[in-house]
Design a protein around this motif. Structure first.
Motif, short mmCIF file in Angstrom:
data_model
loop_
_atom_site.label_atom_id
_atom_site.label_comp_id
_atom_site.label_asym_id
_atom_site.label_seq_id
_atom_site.Cartn_x
_atom_site.Cartn_y
_atom_site.Cartn_z
N GLU A 172 2.01 3.24 -56.18
CA GLU A 172 1.18 2.99 -54.99
C GLU A 172 1.49 3.97 -53.87
OE1 GLU A 172 0.69 -1.82 -55.39
OE2 GLU A 172 2.65 -1.01 -54.78
N GLU A 215 10.76 0.00 -56.46
CA GLU A 215 10.04 -0.85 -55.53
C GLU A 215 10.82 -1.05 -54.24
OE1 GLU A 215 8.29 -4.50 -56.79
OE2 GLU A 215 7.75 -3.73 -58.78
N LYS A 274 -3.92 7.42 -47.75
CA LYS A 274 -4.58 7.25 -49.05
C LYS A 274 -5.99 7.85 -49.10
CE LYS A 274 -6.38 2.60 -48.22
NZ LYS A 274 -6.38 1.19 -48.72
N ASN A 315 6.34 -2.54 -52.74
CA ASN A 315 5.56 -1.31 -52.87
C ASN A 315 6.12 -0.49 -54.03
OD1 ASN A 315 3.76 -1.07 -50.24
ND2 ASN A 315 5.75 -1.87 -49.60
N LYS A 316 5.27 -0.11 -54.98
CA LYS A 316 5.70 0.67 -56.13
C LYS A 316 5.63 2.16 -55.78
CE LYS A 316 4.36 -2.77 -59.57
NZ LYS A 316 3.57 -3.07 -60.78
N GLN A 340 -5.78 7.26 -54.31
CA GLN A 340 -5.74 6.24 -53.26
C GLN A 340 -4.31 5.76 -53.01
OE1 GLN A 340 -8.69 4.53 -51.33
NE2 GLN A 340 -8.80 6.74 -51.60
N MET A 341 -3.41 6.73 -52.81
CA MET A 341 -2.03 6.39 -52.48
C MET A 341 -1.49 7.41 -51.48
SD MET A 341 0.01 7.39 -56.01
CE MET A 341 -0.10 9.03 -56.75
N LYS A 358 0.56 7.60 -61.43
CA LYS A 358 -0.47 6.59 -61.17
C LYS A 358 -0.64 5.68 -62.37
CE LYS A 358 -3.52 4.66 -58.56
NZ LYS A 358 -3.11 3.98 -57.30
N SER A 416 3.30 2.11 -43.33
CA SER A 416 2.22 1.99 -44.31
C SER A 416 1.25 0.86 -43.98
CB SER A 416 2.81 1.77 -45.71
OG SER A 416 3.56 0.57 -45.76
#
Length: 241
Positions: A158, A129, A212, A133-134, A186-187, A153, A232
Motif C-alpha cells: 500500500e 506492516e 497516490k 499499512n503494508k 494508487q500508493m 503491488k 498518510s
C-alpha cells in the motif's frame, strides 16, 4: 500515520559516527510522533561498495541494540541501510527494526551492474506492516525497474518506500517514474536519498514524496540534512532542516 525520510550525510566507513546521526534523527522524528523513519541506502556505512566486505553488519553486532532500544522507547519502526551477510555473500540490506515482530531484513534484489562485483542479490521481497499499512521497501536502482513495483503491488503493498544514494540529476530524471508508480498502483511513493560524497559520485538529496495520485507534495533540498515528514491520513508533508 506519520512517516519520516531522514536525509543525512553518512561518513564513509564510520559506523559509530553514523550511528550517532541516526539516533539524533530518530529522537527528532519521535518528537513529531512519527511511526516509521527511513534512512538512505547503506546509511550506516555510507554508500561505499568497496568497504562492504570489511564493514558487513551482523545481526549479532552489539551496537544494533541502540536501534532496538529506540524502537521500544518511541514505539517507532526504524529502517536503516547497511551491507549485510547473505547466504551467498554480502547483500545491500535494509534493516527494519520493530517492537513486533522484531528485526526483519530486506536484501536488494536488482543490483546495478557496478554493484555486482561487491554484492549478491536478494531473493525475496519483504512486505512489512506499520499501523496496519503494508509497506514494500525498494533500494535505489531496483526502484527504477518496473517489475519491482509490479511485484510489490502483487504482494499487497500500500506504500512504496525507497532508500537511495543518487545524484541530483538522477533524482530529477527519476521523478516521472516515481510519479507514474504512485498513480498506476494508487500508493504513495517515498524516496529517501543521502547527501555528500559517495563512492565516485556526489549524492544530492532531493528526497521526496508522491501521493497516490502521482502528485509530488514535498521535497528536501540538494545539500542540506533534514527530515521530510509525510502524514498518510491528511496527505500533508512538511520539511524540517
Amino acid at each position: 500515520m506519520k512517516i519520516a525520510l531522514a536525509q543525512i550525510q553518512p561518513i564513509a566507513g564510520s559506523i559509530a559516527t553514523n550511528m550517532a546521526t541516526h539516533l539524533q534523527f530518530i529522537e527528532r522524528a519521535a518528537k513529531e510522533k512519527v511511526k516509521l523513519i527511513v534512512f538512505p541506502e547503506l546509511s550506516l556505512t555510507g554508500y561505499e561498495p568497496r568497504l562492504a566486505k570489511t564493514h558487513t553488519v551482523l545481526t549479532s553486532d552489539g551496537y544494533l541494540q541502540f536501534f532496538r532500544d529506540a524502537c521500544e522507547k518511541h514505539h517507532i519502526t526504524i529502517a536503516v541501510g547497511a551491507p549485510v551477510q547473505a547466504d551467498e555473500g554480502i547483500a545491500i540490506g535494509m534493516l527494519v527494526f520493530q517492537r513486533k515482530p522484531g528485526l526483519e531484513i530486506y536484501e536488494k534484489q536488482l543490483l546495478h551492474p557496478d554493484e555486482e562485483l561487491y554484492f549478491t542479490p536478494g531473493k525475496k521481497q519483504l512486505i512489512f506492516e506499520v499501523k496496519k499499512n503494508k509497506i514494500a521497501p525498494a533500494i535505489c536502482y531496483e526502484s527504477l525497474q518496473p517489475k519491482h513495483a509490479v511485484q510489490a503491488k502483487a504482494l499487497g503493498a500500500e506504500m512504496y518506500i525507497v532508500s537511495a544514494a543518487k545524484t541530483g540529476g538522477g533524482m530529477i530524471m527519476a521523478e516521472d517514474h516515481y510519479a507514474e508508480i504512485a498513480k498506476t498502483y494508487q500508493m504513495p511513493v517515498l524516496v529517501c536519498n543521502s547527501i555528500g560524497f559517495c563512492d565516485d559520485f556526489m549524492s544530492e538529496g532531493l528526497s521526496a514524496v508522491w501521493d497516490k495520485n502521482g502528485k509530488k507534495i514535498a521535497q528536501l533540498s540538494t545539500d542540506t540534512a533534514g527530515l521530510l515528514i509525510y502524514d498518510s491520513e491528511t496527505n500533508i508533508a512538511t520539511t524540517h532542516y
